[in-house]
Write an enzyme that holds these catalytic residues in place. Structure first.
Site, mmCIF file in Angstrom:
data_model
loop_
_atom_site.group_PDB
_atom_site.id
_atom_site.type_symbol
_atom_site.label_atom_id
_atom_site.label_comp_id
_atom_site.label_asym_id
_atom_site.label_seq_id
_atom_site.Cartn_x
_atom_site.Cartn_y
_atom_site.Cartn_z
ATOM 1 C CG ASP A 34 -0.464 -20.663 -0.596
ATOM 2 O OD1 ASP A 34 -0.135 -20.781 0.521
ATOM 3 O OD2 ASP A 34 -0.015 -21.187 -1.445
ATOM 4 C CE LYS B 242 3.429 -18.087 -2.109
ATOM 5 N NZ LYS B 242 2.459 -19.542 -2.104
ATOM 6 C CG ASP C 194 -13.247 -8.328 1.538
ATOM 7 O OD1 ASP C 194 -12.939 -7.604 2.501
ATOM 8 O OD2 ASP C 194 -13.718 -7.938 0.754
ATOM 9 C CG ASP D 287 -7.680 -5.545 1.586
ATOM 10 O OD1 ASP D 287 -8.389 -5.333 2.084
ATOM 11 O OD2 ASP D 287 -7.541 -5.502 0.186
ATOM 12 C CE1 TYR E 109 -3.291 -2.922 0.742
ATOM 13 C CE2 TYR E 109 -4.640 -1.158 1.076
ATOM 14 C CZ TYR E 109 -4.299 -2.424 0.993
ATOM 15 O OH TYR E 109 -5.784 -3.166 0.579
#
Ligand code: IPM
Ligand code: MG
Length: 362
Positions: free
Chosen positions: A223, A191, A251, A247, A141
């Site tokens: 993942d 990751k 969701d 983020d 970001y």
């Protein structure tokens, strides 16, 4: 006690859900003899229209002079043009960066009465009670370089997933401290099989773990985490992760609770500790839902629960916070539902009535 708060209702359903949250806040104030001195400001599309910027420096200053900030939602189709010089979301990002709100807490707790509201099997989501701690002021970001440019062979663009060890350590500390007050399980999500920033993340988190021998730490690849969140979500207690992963995962995690209209969030400028006041911004995790605006439909519970989080983390008023949470549970158990969590045999109510029902049970 007396507190100074900045209220930024924003766009779409923001002002409507905020009105109900403020109703709840003032009632808590009356019950416990607190005075909440509220100062309204503009953010998002409405700020672009009226002030020419998604967040003015005066509004940021007003936030800085407050004990905490309450935010509704920002955005709408009117300000969506990708070519526009400013977007409502810019206001949110400047607020996070400008107020140094590096720790975003997104709790996902499934109310037992709502287990049938989700697209997942009730057995999978029954008992889900987890918190995602998302790093909020670093990574893709904000990392530089961040740009688009033209070369002889076409356009290119770059965003940088940049992290310093100090940034990783302070957010990991929030994860460990929070896990300590809960079931003492921390999943650090990265990751590290591919990304350099994730390898540093994993090293720093592992080093910090020696200060928290009472917390069980797992490293989970992002993942795999996405998969486990819908496969066996009850496995998770606290999840700590970087900005973009957080983020996306939040969701996904929000769907465990049936509706985004149920979930509050806190963005903090420090490590939250019980009895201590940490400056923060509180907002529902849902967006401005422009199609629902002005219809007395939206679910105000996420914003009302955000007020509870504010009382707990920024004002150190634990009893007052629990009172709100209990009132919300009671209203749901009594069968009242807004459209987003409606089921057969339940009583459908609008935004205002839901706010009044909760207020009446405080
Ligand atoms: C969120 C939102 C924001 C984000 C957007 C509106 C900039 O999706 O708070 O999760 O990406 O952080
Ligand atoms: Mg998001």
């Amino acid at each position: 006690m007396q507190f100074r708060l900045t209220v930024l209702p924003g766009d779409g359903i923001g002002p409507e859900v905020m009105e109900e949250a403020i109703r709840v806040l003032h009632t808590v104030g009356e019950r416990f003899h607190h005075h909440f001195d509220l100062h309204n400001g503009l953010i998002g599309g409405i700020a672009i229209d009226r002030e020419g910027a998604a967040l003015s420096s005066e509004t940021i200053e007003m936030c800085r002079r407050s004990n905490a900030v309450l935010l509704g939602a920002v955005g709408g189709p009117k300000w969506d043009d990708p070519q526009a010089p400013v977007h409502p979301e810019d206001g949110l990002l400047s607020l996070r960066k400008g107020l140094k709100l590096f720790a975003n807490l997104r709790p996902v707790k499934v109310f037992p009465t709502l287990v049938n509201c989700t697209t997942l099997k009730p057995d999978v989501i029954r008992g889900v009670d987890l918190v995602v701690v998302r790093e909020l002021t670093g990574g893709l970001y904000f990392g530089k370089p961040k740009k688009q440019w033209t070369t002889a062979r076409g356009r290119k663009a770059v965003d940088s997933m940049l992290y310093s060890e100090q940034e990783i350590e302070r957010i990991a500390r929030v994860g460990f401290e929070l896990a300590r007050t809960r079931r003492k399980k921390l999943a650090s999500v990265d990751k590290a099989n591919v990304l350099q920033s994730s390898r540093l993340w994993r090293q720093v988190v592992t080093e910090l773990a020696s200060e928290y021998p009472d917390v069980h730490l797992d490293h989970v690849l992002v993942d795999a985490c996405a998969m486990r969140l819908i496969q066996r979500p009850t496995d998770f207690d606290v999840i700590v992760t970087e900005n973009t992963f957080g983020d996306i995962l939040t969701d996904e995690a929000s769907m465990l609770a049936g509706s985004m209209g149920m979930l509050p969030s806190a963005s903090l400028a420090g490590v939250p500790r019980s009895g201590k006041r940490t400056f923060g911004l509180y907002e529902p995790i849902h967006g401005s839902a422009p199609k629902r605006a002005g219809q007395d439909m939206a679910n105000p519970i996420a914003t009302i629960l955000s007020v509870a989080m504010m009382l707990r983390h920024s004002l150190a008023l634990e009893q007052e916070a629990s009172l709100i949470e209990t009132a919300v549970s009671r209203v749901l158990e009594e069968g009242y539902r807004t459209y987003d969590i409606m089921e057969d045999g339940k009583q459908r109510v609008g935004t205002k009535e839901m706010g009044e029902l909760i207020t009446a049970r405080l």
